[in-house]
Write a protein that holds these residues in place. Structure first.
Motif, mmCIF file in Angstrom:
data_model
loop_
_atom_site.group_PDB
_atom_site.id
_atom_site.type_symbol
_atom_site.label_atom_id
_atom_site.label_comp_id
_atom_site.label_asym_id
_atom_site.label_seq_id
_atom_site.Cartn_x
_atom_site.Cartn_y
_atom_site.Cartn_z
ATOM 1 N N ARG A 47 0.823 -1.211 0.000
ATOM 2 C CA ARG A 47 0.000 0.000 0.000
ATOM 3 C C ARG A 47 0.852 1.254 0.000
ATOM 4 O O ARG A 47 0.533 2.245 -0.677
ATOM 5 C CB ARG A 47 -0.928 -0.009 1.213
ATOM 6 N N ALA A 50 2.573 1.669 -3.460
ATOM 7 C CA ALA A 50 1.622 1.939 -4.533
ATOM 8 C C ALA A 50 1.363 3.435 -4.709
ATOM 9 O O ALA A 50 1.055 3.886 -5.823
ATOM 10 C CB ALA A 50 0.303 1.214 -4.257
ATOM 11 N N ARG A 51 1.501 4.223 -3.635
ATOM 12 C CA ARG A 51 1.189 5.642 -3.737
ATOM 13 C C ARG A 51 2.426 6.536 -3.798
ATOM 14 O O ARG A 51 2.309 7.763 -3.789
ATOM 15 C CB ARG A 51 0.313 6.063 -2.549
ATOM 16 N N LEU A 52 3.606 5.932 -3.889
ATOM 17 C CA LEU A 52 4.841 6.708 -3.935
ATOM 18 C C LEU A 52 5.301 6.935 -5.368
ATOM 19 O O LEU A 52 5.018 6.124 -6.260
ATOM 20 C CB LEU A 52 5.948 5.988 -3.158
ATOM 21 N N THR A 66 3.671 5.232 -8.595
ATOM 22 C CA THR A 66 3.092 6.179 -9.539
ATOM 23 C C THR A 66 4.083 6.620 -10.606
ATOM 24 O O THR A 66 3.797 7.520 -11.385
ATOM 25 C CB THR A 66 2.576 7.414 -8.782
ATOM 26 N N ASN A 115 9.128 10.462 2.495
ATOM 27 C CA ASN A 115 7.772 10.058 2.854
ATOM 28 C C ASN A 115 7.752 9.167 4.093
ATOM 29 O O ASN A 115 6.774 8.457 4.331
ATOM 30 C CB ASN A 115 7.115 9.315 1.680
#
Length: 425
Positions: A47, A50-52, A66, A115
């Motif tokens: 998870r 997936a958004r980095l 991404t 992050n």
């Protein structure tokens, strides 16, 4: 032998190629991890990735991220299992075991460092004390413990450090005139850093100067050339011995004494004290003793100039008891302070007060890039010194991880001027 109930046992979980089991036991074998813990780790990591802004390619699986620097996870099962068992220690050991790769290692690590606060869900961060390993008792920086911790890093080999440092053998951030920097500019940039510290501490002819953390003697030599008389202390025999040789070659033996001594054992009173990236090795438990020693050793009206690597206060508080990959493999007993933590300690335990600060983290990123590139270029020479591939991957990750910390702003480095205010006590 059958595995314990509930523990994941995977065939073929010894990393590819030869990892010396005796030297690197926790890298050579993928650790045991409960199925539930491994599954939770995989879910969280997937998870997060997936958004980095990364391009994460898992062998046999769908890509994640991404878009951005490529991270290739060659053995996803072992990768997630290591993280489930050891968190970020497992992440680092997985790289040492060649279970994941990145052509732009600094790029990947910079994304992760930038992050870091959002990688673990807040609910799990609040339970950090339950799942994160705590620093081992053996790494406490007592006088004996600090000596052993310093030995493990700084006594590796003078020849190893000479392969990637410049001729000044300065193992701390330089200060450049511009970017990008070149390795040929490092000696001048290191002298620029040293001169700023000596100027900050008012070091000149006749100054009685104490240096805590000798390195390989360049600052002591530079101070002696100004006419100061220097007492420099270190816990590293390798550094002490080579520093003395370099001081003799510079013709400064009458002005510089290098002692094998802990900061808590220093005696005397000094006009100025300089310490470069030493507080990171003290440990939070002993920060009051460290600053109290500075207070005790500094003459009235004297000045202290520190170079310190710092991290944000909230991240320091969140991670200060956690056992990290850096502590396990690179700097045992180490702990980066925040500016707030240092000011709180000095206010509570000393008459020292911060009179000035200057930040220059981008300069450390460039310094580390130059060291990393030189270390990579000289891999064969590192191997000839007896350091195997696992060590070289470990050291490359350490240099890249540190560079990424400064590039992302997660880490900073600062010059701090401390004055002694007797009335404040």
């Amino acid at each position: 032998m059958p595995s314990p109930a509930g523990v994941l046992s995977l065939p073929g979980t010894t990393p590819p190629a030869a990892v010396d089991h005796e030297r690197w036991p926790d890298v050579a074998t993928v650790p045991a991890c409960s199925r539930v813990r491994a599954a939770v780790a995989e879910l969280i990591v997937r998870r997060a990735l997936a958004r980095l802004p990364l391009h994460v390619r898992l062998r046999g699986g769908e890509p994640l991220g991404t878009g951005g620097p490529l991270m290739e996870i060659r053995d996803p099962e072992a990768f997630f299992r290591r993280i489930g068992a050891g968190g970020l220690i497992g992440f680092g050991e997985s790289y040492m075991a060649r279970e994941w790769e990145a052509e732009d290692l600094v790029g990947v690590l910079s994304v992760l460092a930038g992050n870091v606060a959002g990688l673990v869900p807040p609910s799990l961060q609040r339970l950090r004390g339950l799942w994160a390993r705590r620093q081992p008792e053996a790494q406490r920086n007592t006088i004996d413990g600090a000596r052993g911790n310093i030995h493990r890093h700084y006594d590796l080999s003078n020849d190893l450090f000479a392969l990637f440092l410049d001729r000044t053998l300065s193992y701390s951030s330089a200060v450049f005139r511009g970017f990008p920097a070149e390795h040929s500019l490092l000696p001048a940039a290191q002298h620029r850093k040293i001169d700023r510290l000596l100027d900050l501490a008012g070091v000149g002819p006749g100054t009685q100067l104490l240096e805590i953390g000798t390195g390989w003697g360049e600052l002591a030599i530079r101070a002696a050339e100004r006419g100061a008389r220097v007492v420099s202390v270190t816990l590293s025999r390798e550094q002490r011995d080579l520093a003395r040789v370099r001081i003799e070659e510079a013709g400064q033996t009458d002005r510089v004494s290098v002692l094998l001594r802990d900061y808590r054992q220093i005696e005397g009173v000094y006009d100025a004290i300089v310490s470069v990236e030493m507080i990171e090795a003290v440990g939070a438990e002993f920060w009051p003793q460290y600053f109290s020693a500075l207070d005790r050793l500094l003459a009235p009206g004297g000045l202290v100039a520190l170079q310190a690597i710092t991290m944000p206060h909230e991240r320091m508080l969140a991670s200060r008891t956690t056992f990290t990959w850096i502590q396990k493999y690179i700097f045992p007993g180490g702990q980066l302070p925040s500016v707030e933590a240092m000011e709180q300690v000095t206010a509570a335990h000393t008459g020292l007060r911060t009179a000035g600060r200057e930040r220059f983290g981008v300069h450390y990123a460039e310094t580390l890039r130059l060291w990393r590139e030189r270390f990579t270029e000289r891999a064969d020479e590192v191997a000839a010194l007896g350091f195997d591939e696992t060590f070289r991957r470990m050291w490359t990750l350490y240099l890249a991880y540190s560079e990424a910390g400064f590039r992302s702003g997660y880490l900073d480095v600062q010059h701090l001027l401390l004055t002694k205010e007797e009335a404040a006590r």
